[in-house]
Design an enzyme around this catalytic site. Sequence first.
Site, PDB file in Angstrom:
ATOM      1  N   ASP A 158      47.651 -33.208  76.942  1.00 30.43           N
ATOM      2  CA  ASP A 158      46.355 -33.065  77.715  1.00 30.43           C
ATOM      3  C   ASP A 158      45.975 -31.676  78.069  1.00 30.43           C
ATOM      4  O   ASP A 158      44.537 -31.495  77.786  1.00 30.43           O
ATOM      5  CB  ASP A 158      46.897 -33.637  79.191  1.00 30.43           C
ATOM      6  CG  ASP A 158      47.056 -35.221  79.216  1.00 30.43           C
ATOM      7  OD1 ASP A 158      46.412 -35.846  78.199  1.00 30.43           O
ATOM      8  OD2 ASP A 158      47.630 -35.580  80.108  1.00 30.43           O
ATOM      9  N   ALA A 188      26.484   0.875  23.893  1.00 30.53           N
ATOM     10  CA  ALA A 188      27.195  -0.147  22.965  1.00 30.53           C
ATOM     11  C   ALA A 188      26.162  -1.421  23.054  1.00 30.53           C
ATOM     12  O   ALA A 188      26.068  -2.172  23.848  1.00 30.53           O
ATOM     13  CB  ALA A 188      28.571  -0.600  23.747  1.00 30.53           C
ATOM     14  N   SER A 189      25.538  -1.630  21.843  1.00 36.44           N
ATOM     15  CA  SER A 189      24.534  -2.664  21.603  1.00 36.44           C
ATOM     16  C   SER A 189      25.448  -3.646  21.386  1.00 36.44           C
ATOM     17  O   SER A 189      26.634  -3.963  21.307  1.00 36.44           O
ATOM     18  CB  SER A 189      23.845  -2.307  20.318  1.00 36.44           C
ATOM     19  OG  SER A 189      22.797  -1.255  20.593  1.00 36.44           O
ATOM     20  N   LYS A 230      32.361  -3.543  21.826  1.00 36.12           N
ATOM     21  CA  LYS A 230      32.378  -2.702  23.107  1.00 36.12           C
ATOM     22  C   LYS A 230      33.795  -2.889  23.781  1.00 36.12           C
ATOM     23  O   LYS A 230      34.522  -1.917  24.071  1.00 36.12           O
ATOM     24  CB  LYS A 230      31.490  -3.018  24.078  1.00 36.12           C
ATOM     25  CG  LYS A 230      31.583  -2.213  25.457  1.00 36.12           C
ATOM     26  CD  LYS A 230      30.580  -2.875  26.479  1.00 36.12           C
ATOM     27  CE  LYS A 230      31.108  -4.290  27.052  1.00 36.12           C
ATOM     28  NZ  LYS A 230      30.457  -4.728  28.063  1.00 36.12           N
ATOM     29  N   THR A 231      34.234  -4.184  24.051  1.00 36.38           N
ATOM     30  CA  THR A 231      35.725  -4.133  24.868  1.00 36.38           C
ATOM     31  C   THR A 231      36.775  -3.828  23.558  1.00 36.38           C
ATOM     32  O   THR A 231      37.509  -3.195  24.141  1.00 36.38           O
ATOM     33  CB  THR A 231      35.816  -5.770  25.170  1.00 36.38           C
ATOM     34  OG1 THR A 231      34.553  -6.295  25.676  1.00 36.38           O
ATOM     35  CG2 THR A 231      37.111  -6.077  25.886  1.00 36.38           C
ATOM     36  N   HIS A 291      41.307 -39.063  83.436  1.00 37.74           N
ATOM     37  CA  HIS A 291      41.337 -38.330  82.283  1.00 37.74           C
ATOM     38  C   HIS A 291      40.227 -37.689  81.444  1.00 37.74           C
ATOM     39  O   HIS A 291      40.110 -36.475  80.932  1.00 37.74           O
ATOM     40  CB  HIS A 291      42.355 -38.695  81.228  1.00 37.74           C
ATOM     41  CG  HIS A 291      43.882 -38.471  81.561  1.00 37.74           C
ATOM     42  ND1 HIS A 291      44.577 -39.431  82.360  1.00 37.74           N
ATOM     43  CD2 HIS A 291      44.791 -37.697  80.684  1.00 37.74           C
ATOM     44  CE1 HIS A 291      45.955 -38.860  82.290  1.00 37.74           C
ATOM     45  NE2 HIS A 291      46.119 -37.998  81.331  1.00 37.74           N
ATOM     46  N   ASP A 344      50.675 -32.005  81.443  1.00 36.50           N
ATOM     47  CA  ASP A 344      50.535 -33.336  81.220  1.00 36.50           C
ATOM     48  C   ASP A 344      50.034 -33.914  82.457  1.00 36.50           C
ATOM     49  O   ASP A 344      50.659 -33.959  83.497  1.00 36.50           O
ATOM     50  CB  ASP A 344      51.738 -34.177  80.740  1.00 36.50           C
ATOM     51  CG  ASP A 344      51.244 -35.573  80.155  1.00 36.50           C
ATOM     52  OD1 ASP A 344      50.563 -35.488  79.200  1.00 36.50           O
ATOM     53  OD2 ASP A 344      51.608 -36.508  80.741  1.00 36.50           O
ATOM     54  N   GLY A 400      27.378  -6.768  19.884  1.00 39.84           N
ATOM     55  CA  GLY A 400      28.094  -7.177  18.885  1.00 39.84           C
ATOM     56  C   GLY A 400      28.820  -6.093  18.155  1.00 39.84           C
ATOM     57  O   GLY A 400      29.293  -6.179  17.223  1.00 39.84           O
ATOM     58  N   THR A 401      28.858  -4.799  19.135  1.00 36.67           N
ATOM     59  CA  THR A 401      29.475  -3.586  18.180  1.00 36.67           C
ATOM     60  C   THR A 401      30.752  -3.552  18.763  1.00 36.67           C
ATOM     61  O   THR A 401      31.284  -2.304  18.606  1.00 36.67           O
ATOM     62  CB  THR A 401      28.500  -2.452  18.574  1.00 36.67           C
ATOM     63  OG1 THR A 401      28.434  -2.332  20.167  1.00 36.67           O
ATOM     64  CG2 THR A 401      27.060  -2.258  18.290  1.00 36.67           C
TER      65      THR A 401
END
Length: 1026
Positions: A940, A21-22, A27-28, A854, A953, A24-25
């Site tokens: 903690d 499929a070139s 294809k989709t 801590h 804690d 612009g031909t």
Amino acid sequence: MSSFDIFSPTTSVSGKFFLEASAGTGKTFTIEQVILRSLLEGNVEQTKNILVVTFTNAATNELKLRIQESLKQALTLFSQALSHPETPLPPYVSSQETKVKQLYXKXRNSLATLDEMNIFTIHGLCRFTLEQHFPWVQPIHPSSMFSEPQTIQQYILDYLRQNSWENVLSPKQYAFLSYHHRATTQQTRHLADRLLQDYASTPNLALPPLSITLQKVKNWSSQYKHLSPLSLEELQDFSLRFKQSDLPIDRELPDFVKQFETDPNSLDILFFPGMVQKFQEENRNKKKLGPPFSPLDPFLKDWLLIAQPFCQKEPIFHTLLKSVQQHLKTYCAQSYSHDESIATLESLLAQNDHVVSQLRKQFQLVLIDEFQDTDKRQWKIFSKLFASPDYSGSLFLIGDPKQSIYEWRNADLPTYLQAKNSFPKESQLILDTNYRSTPQLMQALNHLFSLPSPFLETPQTILYHPLQSKGSASTSYSEFRPIHFFTTQDSQEEALWISKTASYLRSTFAIPFGNMAVLVQDYPQALKLITHSTIPMAYCKEKRIFDRTESPYLLILLLEALLYPENQQKIQAILLSRFFHLSATDIHQHLKIFSSLFFMLNTYLHQYSLLATFYKLMGETVFSQTIGETLLQTPLGDIIFQELEELCLYLDKTTENPHHKLFHLINILDTGKYDEELSFSSQSNDDNVLKITTVHSSKGLEYDVVFCSSLNKVKEKSPSVHMREMYVACTRAKKFLFIPFSSIEKRLQSNKKVSALANYANITQHDNIPHLVETLTASHPEFFSSGTQPPESNISIFSEPLPEQEFFSLPILSSQPIYSFSSTTESQYFTEPFQEISSSSLFPGGSLTGTLIHKLLESLSGNFNASLEEITHKAQTLLKNTILEGFESIISEKIYTAFSTKLPFVSGSFALKDVHPYNIRVEETFLLQENGELWQGIVDLFFEHNNRFFIIDWKTSFLGDEPSLYSPDKLLLYIQRQGLDKQGVLYKRAAKKFLHQFNSSLQIEMAFVFIRGIDDKGNGFLQPSP
């Protein structure tokens, strides 16, 4: 090759076909109609029996929408034919009423079940097949609740919790790695987080298997067993020959001597990081050479060869990473990279004929789009499944070798030709009608690309097949021929020529700028043309959001500040960014105000979306202007604003959880895996802006007018690549094609960098580009023209003021006070404050003492099995020059007791030293809403042990020096008077809320541990009632 006409009644859509499929031909369109005919003619029973493989996720979505539209049109057509029998139908459809009713029912059923159609990328097909037919590769299907990185994280956590690392690391190696990846400081990250970040990386530094290392140890110990017993004094004297190192070895040397004497064949003999660092040859002190030779020299040199990699953090991590990757490949198919999923499926299909047979039965129609971009491995999968004589369904391989310009994606033309040659000649078909270009332009293109003979050599020949035109576009070619060459000496002259010509075409032929495009090789070429253009131009190359600006990193900073507003450093990071553009002085003076803003936005984020929060932030005023105005005034600020909008919207659609948004974004940046949705285009749909894009980005697009500046740019590429890129560029045009060239005559040298146009001139046996242009315009003046001066437009350069920006506002959410136990006053919440005794014979009391202890506990987290000496060493470092200097020993003893004493939790007693380092988190911040009030707190210690979760804690309160003063009943009275029972309840609720997102049945126990009073008789420990 024979022509393929989808509407011809004699054209079959049943069988195996190779369709070229070139450009612009249609294809989709052909793919849509093949699917429609197959459904209508009964070659396919249901939509779920169709498989379409496309190149990108965006293409799969577009194709499904187009197929849906085709089915709707067919349904409408058949409905009309039932009411009006004279309605014209496609030639391959019978007009009999009974037949039309059947076709109507098929089209309606197909439209209703369209979602069952299988449209994948090649990688999506591989994942689908692995999940459906090889369940042992992925025994657990990913939950829809979790994104891919979240699922992978769960598998990594399972790996670590199951201690699977024991197969590749020694306990000391893993403890060492865990300690260096504690999530307790800003300099370190949690081990699981780093494994997730790097799970797709190559672990080049991975160590050999433990068995090999152990054998090396045994060989080494056997070679030097004559040195036993090893003298500690000699080893200490030998160490003086080396310079001082960062890591102390005072405690390592005795342990090393003991290990060599008791068990020299153990891997533990290797793990002495301080000695490894100390005894490096470059650390040898030349001033203290000692005796000319010591037997310890070869002994330690050979030991270092084994021990050095064994003790290094990165090789250890890479070894673990390699094992994690194997675990993910075994239990989580999602962890496969794209290439790995293809290789895995290829291997599995080769050994499972039953699965191959099932897939052949499942798919009655298979269409492989963009086949020219297929590589050998992908073709092996398709060939085995669907090109085999054993496959009875229909197969269409659709592609165009002239448009194979993605070699960096493993596109492989020899594979394309090999596949084509495997089809019989009668099954090799071509779409030979162009629906894009005018007939005149199509004839010019036919001549242009028929001159090279063959069109490509790779090493097989590829011929150009001329196309006929049925394009709907039409125009007059009085001033220019369909293909016009124009001379230019530099980018400025070229930009001015394009500007004037584009303006002329717009005024003369009413072609909007938006229907014109300049094709370039790269962004620098585009930038030069934009700089010198006199008309509006926009660079329109599709790019990932992550490639152009720092917007993803700005969003990470913003999310961190929004999620953790209590963290001043995260607030400061975003304030220093271009969002606010504030100085350090401004931030320091107004930090409380900004913190209040982000606490408010934190609530806003949890009630609304990230995008709404972003807009809310942009509308906030800071120092006389909004944050949005500040951002837009910075370089690329408008682009960053757009990209941030796109990212926020994407993350909102990905997950509702704000924390998961941050996690997902970081994972995308770390792994490079992103959705097509994040391919961001700065393209404007404005008809008054001329587009500039690269040849690669233009593939699949079309424009009325194309200026092929890319053909004049010198690049080092193969002749074949130049030729294919030239074909793609030229076939984008519908009406006019303009090609610039230099008028300076230079004889072509094929062994140097050339432009695509120079490459074409060389292939077609012309001396140079001017010679090529002269030949074309002289031999076919109806197709080609050339000139030096652009035409003059009858109107002035277009100018239009930008539209005024529209804004919208979101409801303002009032701020709300946030409470914490450290900031509320006793008189406000507690009626009987407990007076702490202030005098202690052990060590000082007070809030500063509590803070320092801590900090010491935090620095020891993840290392609860530390010896008393290690704790003391750490205490001496941290408490130096503080009020606790001189009390290090007694404090260390108390902490060591807290770590080693069995704590009598309700679910069972255990000591903290028995808790696995990986399962420990410290100083975890939370924000909890309780009875309409917001409470902020810091846990903690939060850890998992024996499949249960615990909160501790730490308390440094001084209730007296006697142990009996820390009995459970005395502690209960203390916490009730201090209101700490409410603290415990809130901490448990916050933890449950966090764990609930993973498992709602998880249980949590909470206890207070009083450092001053903890002992093995039950004192110093209190677990409040549930």
